[in-house]
Scaffold this motif. Structure first.
Motif, PDB file in Angstrom:
ATOM      1  N   ARG B 177       0.831  -1.217   0.000  1.00 23.11           N
ATOM      2  CA  ARG B 177       0.000   0.000   0.000  1.00 23.11           C
ATOM      3  C   ARG B 177       0.861   1.261   0.000  1.00 23.11           C
ATOM      4  O   ARG B 177       0.599   2.203  -0.758  1.00 23.11           O
ATOM      5  CB  ARG B 177      -0.926   0.023   1.215  1.00 23.11           C
ATOM      6  N   THR B 178       1.896   1.282   0.840  1.00 24.93           N
ATOM      7  CA  THR B 178       2.677   2.527   0.918  1.00 24.93           C
ATOM      8  C   THR B 178       3.520   2.718  -0.342  1.00 24.93           C
ATOM      9  O   THR B 178       3.701   3.845  -0.801  1.00 24.93           O
ATOM     10  CB  THR B 178       3.544   2.574   2.194  1.00 24.93           C
ATOM     11  N   ALA B 179       4.006   1.619  -0.930  1.00 21.93           N
ATOM     12  CA  ALA B 179       4.716   1.742  -2.219  1.00 21.93           C
ATOM     13  C   ALA B 179       3.751   2.278  -3.276  1.00 21.93           C
ATOM     14  O   ALA B 179       4.109   3.159  -4.078  1.00 21.93           O
ATOM     15  CB  ALA B 179       5.289   0.391  -2.641  1.00 21.93           C
ATOM     16  N   ALA B 180       2.524   1.760  -3.279  1.00 23.97           N
ATOM     17  CA  ALA B 180       1.544   2.172  -4.285  1.00 23.97           C
ATOM     18  C   ALA B 180       1.246   3.662  -4.191  1.00 23.97           C
ATOM     19  O   ALA B 180       1.043   4.328  -5.210  1.00 23.97           O
ATOM     20  CB  ALA B 180       0.261   1.367  -4.124  1.00 23.97           C
ATOM     21  N   LEU B 181       1.250   4.196  -2.971  1.00 21.99           N
ATOM     22  CA  LEU B 181       0.958   5.624  -2.801  1.00 21.99           C
ATOM     23  C   LEU B 181       2.039   6.500  -3.434  1.00 21.99           C
ATOM     24  O   LEU B 181       1.777   7.645  -3.789  1.00 21.99           O
ATOM     25  CB  LEU B 181       0.822   5.958  -1.305  1.00 21.99           C
ATOM     26  N   LYS B 182       3.251   5.959  -3.568  1.00 21.49           N
ATOM     27  CA  LYS B 182       4.356   6.731  -4.154  1.00 21.49           C
ATOM     28  C   LYS B 182       4.500   6.490  -5.645  1.00 21.49           C
ATOM     29  O   LYS B 182       5.444   6.964  -6.274  1.00 21.49           O
ATOM     30  CB  LYS B 182       5.670   6.351  -3.445  1.00 21.49           C
TER      31      LYS B 182
END
Lengths: 427, 427
Positions: B177-182
């Motif tokens: 999820r946090t990779a996807a946000l970037k």
């Protein structure tokens, strides 16, 4: 000789020198020793040559380096892999267009030979080359060479063979030469006039060979446009007898030879080998006696699995048997529009490991020192050792096995070609 | 919704919209009609969505475009190919290290299962993920997503499955999820806790499934960390009965399902299909009755030939038979460190055409609209049509067939992902 500034590559995570290789590639189980791996390594280049290799701490203590630090371009290779520049010893870059119709037809079931009979295949590329001006041909070749460089290749053998007339074969060789002059790496030109019988000589191969042997080979030799002569000796191309005539003419004109053999059917090798070819290429259909002959010869067997893959054959040359019998094996792209549209040596190394069961170390050796042998460049290319040409690839990888492991991506970040640094996007 | 400026792609040499596709991909012989090809095309994007497509001359005459020329970013795509962004509907990016030892061992003759038994395989990746901090995991995932984007992929399904404990599976989903946000593209997270039985539950799969079904699935659903639940239903992984328990739990927790089936041996599909999975993946060992079941279902069959290739199996899923029987086929990378280390959809398309005899048009459909269906994104992804997300790839090619034709090089020069333009090196 390059006029660039000296280069010091240091802090190299893994430096693969190939220094201890014997020119026949490592045997299984001997990989690390044979590949000459140095952790935290350094390479000093000057005047287009390798000056020294070793540990970073020794390189930084070196008197010459200390005195010349201002003049030296220092390249921090922390966490990087450095390999000898790849030597791609079999390519056909002298063409104009991809062959998309052949591609689609083959998928739908047409055979290689049926596509050729229907006017596709080599002949459609011949039409393109004959119509093209030299400038366009040069631009296409240079663009392919640049793609190769971007994946770590610094030496390329480039064949003519889509001209099949005196004018168009010489035009192709000229275009290879002028493209090479604009490219930082090293190019070896090969005359492959005996690639196919052109339409206008259909049914008269000996008449075409008169032209090849009495005009093309002598002119290419006299004008120093070719360093090798090649012939496609197989079913549907040239017979053994016809191929020997090409080899005879090459010998008379002082040019060394190489050949495409046993790709479609078994080619008899004994007489061809008597000419001491630098390499025999493809070798899909060799039998045990051929393998013995190759193992006793000084000839390299160059495998081009890109073609087997692209044609969807499901079968590959017997790499394991060749290596285990003592044949020196090289790997090359066979870059061409009909059967191997790839400029990528890492892709070929991946095929070699996954499909032919070569170890990653064997594949690296086959793509560097052994392919240098296949071009008679064993003294100047294929390993990172003092006195050799400064040709190296710098990769975003920790381990040489990653070159064959990752598929479809390019980890090459920079190359040094004849001492000239060419940086990629991410370095 | 993107806040970027509107974009006008114009002068597009070949624009492939997929607009007329029926969501099941084109049949042979209907390629050009079905792919919705526009020569000299244009695409207008605003607010992260496709606004219109058509001929360049019409786009430039459009009233809105004329009035807003100062506000619109105009991208001249002369001589370029524009495709819908690839949808990679099956990847395992949540791992730390390549598995180089497995790679070398397999080449030397060890089987997939023997490597797993010897402590290699999935379990070695599990050790890496369990030890890793979330930041490192996120960095590895983001780096893979960026590699995908650079080759034209704008939507990715990303699985957990190398954690195999409550903490490490949730850590993996968080990192996705946090990779996807970037990342500018779109990521769908899938919980694959039922990937293998972890060492601490060896011989007690039902106890591990208690943990999966009573803790992991409910928590992933409640915290909205996963959009799908996946299970590996095959010999050496989970049985049909065990897999059905995973599907039951997913249903109870409101999550749609997908599964790895028939990769190593035949998996019975009937009961799994009763859950309406969005996709069943691998399907190497399906028989005629399975193919009939799939053809009558709304489930996509996702083929991942990168794994067959990397493992050197010499055999591929029966793509022709599936398509010719009416099964909707998608293509995906199966990006993972053990059996398919590739982030490249073009590489997978090349395998699909050369090894599985899919036509280039079928391969493009399988990698765009059909893989959008496999992620339940058929309304927002997979084609370039008004109202869909502005996801496109811009390639240095004249013809869509080139994507599958060239091997080992990347012709993607730029992408638009959710309306955001990301340029590559050469554009």
């Amino acid at each position: 000789m390059s006029s660039s500034r000296p280069l010091l590559l240091f802090n190299i995570g893994q430096l693969v020198t190939m220094q201890s290789a014997d020119g026949r590639g490592p045997r299984r189980g001997e990989e690390l020793k044979e590949l000459g791996v140095i952790q935290d390594g350094a390479v000093l280049c000057a005047g287009g040559k390798i000056v020294s290799t070793g540990k970073t701490k020794d390189a930084l203590r070196d008197g010459w380096v200390k005195r010349n630090r201002g003049a030296v371009v220092e390249i921090d290779c922390r966490g990087k892999l450095v390999l000898p520049g790849f030597v791609d010893s079999h390519t056909h870059p002298s063409f104009i267009s991809p062959r998309l119709v052949d591609f689609e037809e083959r998928i739908a079931g047409a055979s290689y030979e049926r596509i050729a009979e229907a006017g596709g295949g080599i002949r459609s590329s011949v039409e393109g080359v004959r119509r093209a001006g030299k400038a366009l041909l040069e631009q296409k070749i240079l663009s392919s060479l640049d793609e190769m460089l971007a994946q770590g290749t610094t030496t390329v053998e480039a064949k003519s063979g889509y001209g099949l007339s005196l004018e168009s074969e010489l035009k192709s060789l000229h275009a290879i030469r002028t493209a090479a002059l604009k490219w930082p790496g090293t190019v070896v030109a090969t005359l492959l006039a005996a690639h196919a019988v052109p339409l206008e000589f259909e049914g008269k191969p000996w008449e075409y060979l008169d032209l090849v042997c009495e005009e093309m080979i002598p002119q290419a030799a006299k004008r120093k446009l070719a360093q090798f002569v090649d012939v496609f000796c197989d079913r549907g191309a040239f017979s053994e007898e016809e191929s020997l005539r090409v080899f005879e003419s090459a010998r008379e004109n002082g040019l060394p030879v190489r050949a495409h053999v046993s790709q479609l059917t078994r080619t008899p090798l004994q007489h061809l080998l008597s000419f001491g070819p630098s390499s025999l290429d493809h070798v899909d259909h060799v039998d045990d006696s051929d393998i013995s002959l190759l193992a006793r010869s000084n000839t390299i067997a160059t495998l081009v699995p890109g073609a087997n893959h692209f044609l969807g054959l499901g079968k590959y040359p017997p790499a394991r048997k060749l290596i285990d019998t003592g044949v020196a094996v090289a790997l090359a792209t066979d870059y061409n529009p009909g059967s191997s549209p790839t400029t990528s040596m890492p892709f070929v190394l991946s095929l070699a490991c996954t499909q032919m069961k070569m170890s990653p170390a064997e594949a690296i050796a086959a793509a560097t020192i052994n392919s240098a042998w296949a071009l008679r460049f064993q003294r100047s290319k294929g390993s990172i050792e003092p006195g050799k040409d400064a040709d190296v690839g710098i990769f975003n990888a920790k381990d040489y096995r990653e070159i064959a492991y990752w598929m479809g991506t390019n980890s090459c970040e920079a190359v040094v070609a004849n001492g000239e640094l060419v940086r990629g996007q991410k370095f």
